[in-house]
Design a protein around this motif. Structure first.
Motif, short mmCIF file in Angstrom:
data_model
loop_
_atom_site.label_atom_id
_atom_site.label_comp_id
_atom_site.label_asym_id
_atom_site.label_seq_id
_atom_site.Cartn_x
_atom_site.Cartn_y
_atom_site.Cartn_z
N PRO A 60 -2.78 16.30 -5.99
CA PRO A 60 -1.96 17.56 -5.77
C PRO A 60 -0.30 17.09 -6.02
O PRO A 60 0.38 18.07 -6.11
CB PRO A 60 -1.86 18.10 -4.70
N VAL A 61 -0.13 15.96 -5.90
CA VAL A 61 1.70 15.41 -5.92
C VAL A 61 2.33 16.09 -7.11
O VAL A 61 1.87 15.13 -8.13
CB VAL A 61 1.95 14.60 -5.48
N LYS A 62 3.51 16.44 -6.59
CA LYS A 62 4.06 16.98 -7.67
C LYS A 62 5.50 15.33 -8.05
O LYS A 62 6.34 16.06 -8.38
CB LYS A 62 5.43 17.80 -7.97
N TRP A 63 4.52 14.90 -8.52
CA TRP A 63 5.61 14.00 -9.32
C TRP A 63 6.28 13.89 -10.52
O TRP A 63 6.47 14.84 -11.23
CB TRP A 63 4.55 12.78 -10.27
N LEU A 64 7.79 12.86 -10.84
CA LEU A 64 8.64 12.98 -11.29
C LEU A 64 8.14 12.88 -13.13
O LEU A 64 9.12 13.18 -14.05
CB LEU A 64 9.94 11.86 -11.11
N THR A 65 6.94 11.81 -13.70
CA THR A 65 6.31 11.88 -14.23
C THR A 65 5.54 12.04 -14.61
O THR A 65 4.47 11.74 -13.95
CB THR A 65 6.82 10.13 -14.23
N PRO A 66 4.81 12.12 -15.60
CA PRO A 66 3.14 12.28 -16.18
C PRO A 66 2.07 11.57 -15.51
O PRO A 66 2.63 10.27 -15.38
CB PRO A 66 3.11 12.43 -17.25
N ASN A 67 1.21 12.07 -15.06
CA ASN A 67 -0.11 10.91 -14.71
C ASN A 67 -0.17 10.08 -15.93
O ASN A 67 -1.71 10.45 -16.05
CB ASN A 67 -0.76 11.34 -13.53
N GLU A 68 0.06 8.79 -16.06
CA GLU A 68 -0.55 8.59 -17.86
C GLU A 68 -0.51 7.36 -17.30
O GLU A 68 -1.52 6.58 -17.43
CB GLU A 68 0.46 9.13 -18.76
N ILE A 69 0.92 6.58 -17.37
CA ILE A 69 0.77 5.65 -17.81
C ILE A 69 1.84 4.72 -16.11
O ILE A 69 3.35 4.46 -16.77
CB ILE A 69 1.88 4.59 -18.75
N ASN A 70 0.99 4.98 -14.93
CA ASN A 70 2.24 4.20 -13.83
C ASN A 70 1.61 3.31 -13.24
O ASN A 70 0.07 3.69 -13.30
CB ASN A 70 2.18 5.70 -12.97
N LEU A 71 2.15 2.77 -12.54
CA LEU A 71 1.94 1.48 -11.80
C LEU A 71 2.07 2.31 -10.06
O LEU A 71 2.64 2.96 -10.11
CB LEU A 71 2.53 0.49 -11.47
N TYR A 72 0.98 2.25 -8.90
CA TYR A 72 0.59 2.28 -7.57
C TYR A 72 1.16 1.10 -6.70
O TYR A 72 -0.02 -0.08 -7.41
CB TYR A 72 -0.66 2.94 -7.70
N VAL A 73 1.16 1.45 -5.89
CA VAL A 73 2.07 -0.12 -4.49
C VAL A 73 1.30 0.41 -3.52
O VAL A 73 1.15 1.30 -3.34
CB VAL A 73 3.19 -0.34 -4.87
N HIS A 74 0.19 -0.63 -2.52
CA HIS A 74 -0.48 -0.50 -1.67
C HIS A 74 0.10 -1.67 -0.62
O HIS A 74 -0.52 -2.61 -1.27
CB HIS A 74 -1.65 0.22 -1.91
N ARG A 75 -0.27 -1.25 1.13
CA ARG A 75 -0.53 -2.15 1.56
C ARG A 75 0.23 -3.54 1.09
O ARG A 75 0.56 -5.28 1.37
CB ARG A 75 -1.68 -2.73 1.04
N LEU A 76 1.85 -3.47 1.44
CA LEU A 76 3.00 -4.18 0.95
C LEU A 76 2.64 -4.89 2.67
O LEU A 76 3.22 -3.72 3.81
CB LEU A 76 4.25 -3.43 0.61
N ALA A 77 3.30 -5.96 2.70
CA ALA A 77 2.93 -6.65 4.59
C ALA A 77 3.14 -7.68 4.18
O ALA A 77 3.40 -9.09 3.78
CB ALA A 77 1.26 -6.54 4.96
N ILE A 78 4.47 -8.11 5.16
CA ILE A 78 4.43 -9.32 5.47
C ILE A 78 4.74 -9.40 7.20
O ILE A 78 4.98 -8.22 7.77
CB ILE A 78 6.51 -9.48 5.27
N HIS A 79 4.46 -10.63 7.04
CA HIS A 79 4.03 -11.30 8.53
C HIS A 79 5.34 -10.68 9.35
O HIS A 79 6.14 -11.09 9.25
CB HIS A 79 3.92 -12.81 9.74
N PRO A 80 5.03 -9.95 10.18
CA PRO A 80 6.01 -10.17 11.46
C PRO A 80 7.10 -10.84 11.60
O PRO A 80 8.18 -10.91 11.89
CB PRO A 80 6.07 -9.15 12.45
N ASP A 81 6.86 -11.98 11.73
CA ASP A 81 7.30 -13.56 12.14
C ASP A 81 8.51 -13.78 11.17
O ASP A 81 9.33 -14.28 11.64
CB ASP A 81 6.28 -14.73 12.98
N LEU A 82 8.24 -13.39 10.18
CA LEU A 82 8.60 -13.95 8.61
C LEU A 82 9.11 -12.92 8.26
O LEU A 82 9.68 -12.77 6.90
CB LEU A 82 7.63 -14.59 7.98
#
Length: 166
Positions: free
Chosen positions: A76-98
């Protein structure tokens, strides 16, 4: 080095994300919990070839999922570009000590470079509304904050959608 994750590394990846969850929780950021991210989610990411790890001195220090699959919550999100050729990023994590060493920036560079090389129109992601550090990080990279979505198993608070047009 950033490379595709291997099934045998799930334990290390889970250790990093659990440390991140604990670190965020100590700061009042209830973004990740026992339900998310799960071992099963990471297993699926790896089987689809979408999970990457960042190594430093032979040790995994972080991860990122880079996918073409749009989550149902994003429909349902009104994205800035059409829902056709997009990449999605999830679960970006860096250990807190680093954290603070540029590793998250390197992982995002990887995602954005993959998107450009594949002629995608944008990179999309979401981040927790209470995680102001992440919001500043993405906004400094040129991502535009859009609508809010909800993941009830994670938090009653919203997650903000972001998009970077390439």
């Amino acid at each position: 080095m950033i490379r595709p994750a291997k099934i045998g590394e799930i334990h290390q990846i889970m250790s990093i994300t659990k440390a991140c969850a604990h670190h965020m929780s100590a700061q009042g950021i209830e973004q990740w919990n026992d339900h998310y991210p799960s071992q099963e989610i990471f297993k699926n990411d790896i089987e689809r070839g979408e999970l990457y790890v960042k190594e430093s001195d032979g040790q995994i220090v972080g991860c990122i999922c880079i996918t073409t699959v749009m989550d149902e919550e994003y429909i349902p999100v009104k994205w800035l570009t059409p829902n056709e050729i997009n990449l999605y990023v999830h679960r970006l994590a860096i250990h807190p000590d680093l954290q603070g060493r540029g590793y998250a920036r390197q992982l995002m560079d990887k995602a954005e470079n993959m998107a450009r090389a594949g002629n995608y129109t944008s990179v999309r992601l979401d981040t927790f509304s209470k995680n102001e550090r992440n919001q500043r990080f993405y906004e400094a990279r040129g991502y535009k904050k859009l609508e809010s979505i909800y993941f009830p198993k994670q938090s009653p608070h919203p997650f903000y959608c972001y998009e970077l047009i390439l």
